[in-house]
Design an enzyme around this catalytic site. Structure first.
Site, PDB file in Angstrom:
ATOM      1  N   ASP A 263      46.263  40.965  37.339  1.00 56.35           N
ATOM      2  CA  ASP A 263      44.876  41.207  37.719  1.00 56.35           C
ATOM      3  C   ASP A 263      44.199  41.840  36.504  1.00 56.35           C
ATOM      4  OD1 ASP A 263      42.492  41.319  39.023  1.00 56.35           O
ATOM      5  OD2 ASP A 263      43.238  42.319  40.817  1.00 56.35           O
TER       6      ASP A 263
HETATM    7  C1  NOJ Z   1      39.735  41.917  39.840  1.00 57.68           C
HETATM    8  C2  NOJ Z   1      39.995  41.513  41.243  1.00 57.68           C
HETATM    9  O1  NOJ Z   1      40.929  42.391  41.838  1.00 57.68           O
HETATM   10  C3  NOJ Z   1      40.494  40.090  41.423  1.00 57.68           C
HETATM   11  O2  NOJ Z   1      40.474  39.764  42.776  1.00 57.68           O
HETATM   12  C4  NOJ Z   1      39.667  39.135  40.620  1.00 57.68           C
HETATM   13  O3  NOJ Z   1      40.145  37.822  40.797  1.00 57.68           O
HETATM   14  C5  NOJ Z   1      39.701  39.543  39.161  1.00 57.68           C
HETATM   15  N1  NOJ Z   1      39.157  40.888  39.021  1.00 57.68           N
HETATM   16  C6  NOJ Z   1      38.921  38.571  38.283  1.00 57.68           C
HETATM   17  O4  NOJ Z   1      37.572  38.646  38.561  1.00 57.68           O
END
Ligand code: NOJ
Length: 736
Positions: A263
């Site tokens: 993430d």
């Molecule tokens: C953080 C988020 O937790 C995740 O769900 C998302 O896909 C990513 N950022 C990318 O935007």
């Protein structure tokens, strides 16, 4: 290209070039239209490495992706194209209800269709990978991200996650009009302690396996090309550094062959977790755990090549991961066709086209949950004098979190829908109150950057006075209330789940002059509806309905469509009851009907949820017969069926969601009192009856036993068939 050609390409790449394929930069690098080294500083990555990164986040739009691909290719020695990824969670330009609402529709086929439409729109804009579905189980109303989940139940979540993967990818993610799915956030993110985003997750191995993992597994089994790991620690190990989760479980046990992406910055966050010493250590641990792509940091780019010289396991990992990235690019046809679907003409044709809007409207109606309907106040008569009042009458921000590419101006408000609706007379439309109690919220980047809510006390009074006057004249008042979407979503956790005081004041003022109140609730989470229920005759929960919001809401209010949803998460009376799930384990001190202090309950609220999982009313009523069995005992080889007859006892046609729950009466470990095992929609004309049958198979009774073996145990079970998770309509059976 053939695999042989791909291997030749791979062989020609040096180690840093291989690592570059494992790096994801974001849109900022191209914000000026050209590659810009400015953001490289914040990213902690050398500009020349950032330029070589194999994937990019959030660059989207046909013209833009083509332009960025050209710039990228111009600097590519081996002509390896860039892969474009973004969060297309519940729609791209045409936005469908939030996933929590889609869960409430209990209609995986409709979710599949929505994902397929989103894929076709995003494909036309040059996207290759979406960071969806989000398969995190959500049981805590305080957690802002419950809106991205399909709710509290593993069975429903599994069906939904698999359906969404099928929708995005079809039979082949690389086919025209399709994009690759990335199920997230592996694993257990939804159990963040206290519902506080990014907080630690403490789950027993059994609960993790039985409740939290099945939905990710279903997405993997449906062929999800990617998996994103979660931010938190689970059992004290960050998901991003968890070899147990990413390698032993995902790859070895489940046979996942695709890509694992971190993430955002979660590799570096392992330093803050106290799990890695520095960036280099974090990169090392992530690689050994099984992370292929580093989203949002320079840690892989800066460290993996030199780590490989010291640790052969890292060298092996780089080769494996790089090959996986190249193979996905090949599968997605990027080598032959670096622009892939990016086509401005297709964008014009597909984005928000009438057919997509019609599907969004239909799914929104299916997602709405009718929580109360006293005196049959709903549906409204077209001729009645209705005052439509509330901050959501004119609100354009109705898509909720993670509708990143939605443009508010495309969304239909209640007022617009009323104006366009024929046959509706004598209506007045007023704002009535501000949407929040008025303060500056500079944390709201998820919905709108640095959103500011102004609040003027004198104006608030004027709005209330106008609302009161209109309510006095009306036969019925529909109040459109709810949380602003910035108060849920990522980083949108909240210790309270009440409506803002200014909206409750509107409700009180209107109630003082008119008792015929219908409240339409816009929300991304279960809310504390004690006041709302007391003061309204009907309550319709519409979540964040998406692009066709106003039209879908009026379709249901005026009875042109049924409220199709049933709760995908239990609604507690108060935030203090969270987390809450119908699947909770039984206690030795079960609450009793008669007051008894020494039972497992809160003294200040009634026992259990205010509205249980699976609950929702219709515009008609249904009667269930007692369930009957085809035989009292099943065996591994011989399933049995449980049947009920459902009758429409009302005066309107209607659709009932018949739900099957099974409880294991006793076992080698304590089990949930009941678990959802099946559901089906039945459409019935007034007085019509139908018999509904569910098959009960031995494999539906399996669980992780005292020795962590996934198996069933002979003995007594109870099948519950009814309208929601609290049904008492039950029959006992045995597994021999
Ligand atoms: C953080 C988020 O937790 C995740 O769900 C998302 O896909 C990513 N950022 C990318 O935007």
């Amino acid at each position: 290209m053939t695999d042989k050609e791909l291997m030749r390409l791979f062989d020609s790449m040096d180690i840093q070039e291989r690592v570059d394929q494992m790096v994801q930069i974001n849109v900022q690098f191209y914000e000026s239209g050209e590659f810009s080294t400015g953001p490289a500083a914040g990213f902690g990555i050398e500009p020349e490495d950032a330029r070589q990164a194999g994937t990019i986040l959030n660059v989207i739009g046909a013209e833009r992706t083509r332009h960025v691909q050209d710039l990228h290719m111009a600097g590519q020695k081996h002509r390896v194209p860039l892969m474009f990824m973004a969060d297309i969670i519940h729609g791209y330009r045409t936005v469908f209800p939030i996933p929590l609402g889609q869960g409430a529709a209990f209609d995986p086929e409709a979710a599949e269709e929505a994902a397929s439409i989103a894929a076709s729109e995003a494909y036309a804009s040059g996207l290759t990978v979406t960071f969806a579905p989000m398969a995190d189980l959500a049981r805590d109303a305080r957690w802002g991200r419950c809106l991205e989940s399909c709710g509290e139940d593993p069975y429903l979540n599994s069906l939904m996650a698999a359906a969404m993967v099928r929708g995005f990818q079809g039979a082949n993610a690389g086919a025209p009009g399709k994009i690759a799915a990335c199920v997230k956030h592996f694993a257990g993110y939804g159990a963040a302690e206290g519902g506080r985003d990014y907080a630690a997750v403490e789950l027993s191995p059994r609960t993790l396996e039985e409740d939290y993992l099945p939905a990710y597994r279903a997405a993997v089994d449906a062929g999800s090309e990617l998996v994103m790991c979660g931010f938190p620690t689970v059992d004290r190990v960050p998901c991003t550094g968890s070899r147990y989760l990413l390698t032993e479980t995902l790859r070895n046990r489940w046979g996942f062959k695709g890509l694992v992406i971190s993430d955002w910055a979660s590799i570096d966050e392992m330093i803050a977790h106290g799990f890695a010493e520095d960036h280099r250590d974090a990169a090392h641990k992530a690689a050994l755990a099984g992370v292929d792509i580093d989203m949002g940091t320079g840690s892989y780019s800066n460290n993996l090549a030199s780590l490989a010289r010291e640790d052969p396991a890292v060298a092996r990992w780089i080769d494996e991961a790089c090959l996986r990235v190249l193979r996905l690019k090949n599968k997605m046809d990027l080598f032959e066709n670096p622009y892939r679907g990016a086509d401005p003409e297709a964008e014009k044709r597909l984005h928000l086209c009438p057919a997509h809007r019609a599907k969004a409207r239909e799914l929104a109606r299916k997602s709405f949950v009718l929580l109360e309907n006293r005196d049959g106040i709903l549906p409204l008569r077209k001729s009645s004098r209705v005052a439509h009042i509330g901050p959501y009458v004119d609100e354009k921000t109705v898509c909720g979190g993670w509708a990143v590419f939605n443009d508010d101006s495309d969304n239909v408000t209640v007022r617009q829908a009323l104006e366009a609706r024929s046959g509706v007379t004598s209506t007045v439309c007023l704002r009535g109150s501000y949407i929040t109690d008025g303060y500056d919220l500079t944390l709201g980047q998820i919905a709108k950057p640095n959103i500011t809510f102004s609040f003027d006390g004198a104006r608030a009074q004027k709005l209330l006075d106008e609302a009161e006057a209109a309510a006095r004249e009306a036969e019925t008042v529909v109040l459109y209330l709810g949380e602003h979407p910035v108060f849920s979503g990522e980083g949108g956790s909240s210790s309270q789940i009440m409506l803002p005081e200014c909206q409750l004041e509107l409700l009180r003022r209107v109630r003082a002059v008119n008792e015929n109140i219908v409240t339409v609730l816009f929300t991304g989470r279960p809310m504390d509806l004690r006041r709302v229920r007391e003061l309204s005759k009907a309550v319709l929960c519409v979540w964040y309905p998406g692009t066709e919001s106003g039209n879908a809401v009026l379709d249901v209010l005026y009875g042109d469509a049924e409220p199709g949803g049933r709760l995908s998460m239990s609604f507690p009376y108060t935030a203090g009851q969270s987390p809450l799930s119908y699947r909770e384990l039984r206690t030795g001190r079960a609450p009793k009907e008669l007051p008894d202090r020494f039972t497992s309950r809160y003294l200040d609220v009634p026992i259990g949820p205010m509205y249980p999982f699976g609950y929702g009313l219709t515009y008609t009523s249904f009667k269930y017969s007692a369930p009957t069995l085809s035989a009292p005992t099943l065996t591994e080889q011989t399933p049995i069926t449980v049947s009920v007859t459902v009758e429409n006892t009302g005066t309107r046609p209607g659709t009932e969601l018949v739900q099957l729950y099974i409880g294991d009466n006793f076992a080698s470990v304590a089990r949930p009192g009941r678990e959802l095992k099946g559901f089906t929609h039945v459409f019935l004309q007034p007085k019509e009856k139908k018999t509904v049958r569910f098959t009960i198979r031995e494999d539906m009774l399996r669980f992780f036993d005292i020795d962590m073996r996934f198996k069933s145990e002979p003995g007594a079970f109870t099948a519950y068939v009814g309208a929601n998770s609290a049904t008492r309509n039950a029959v006992k059976f045995d597994l021999a």
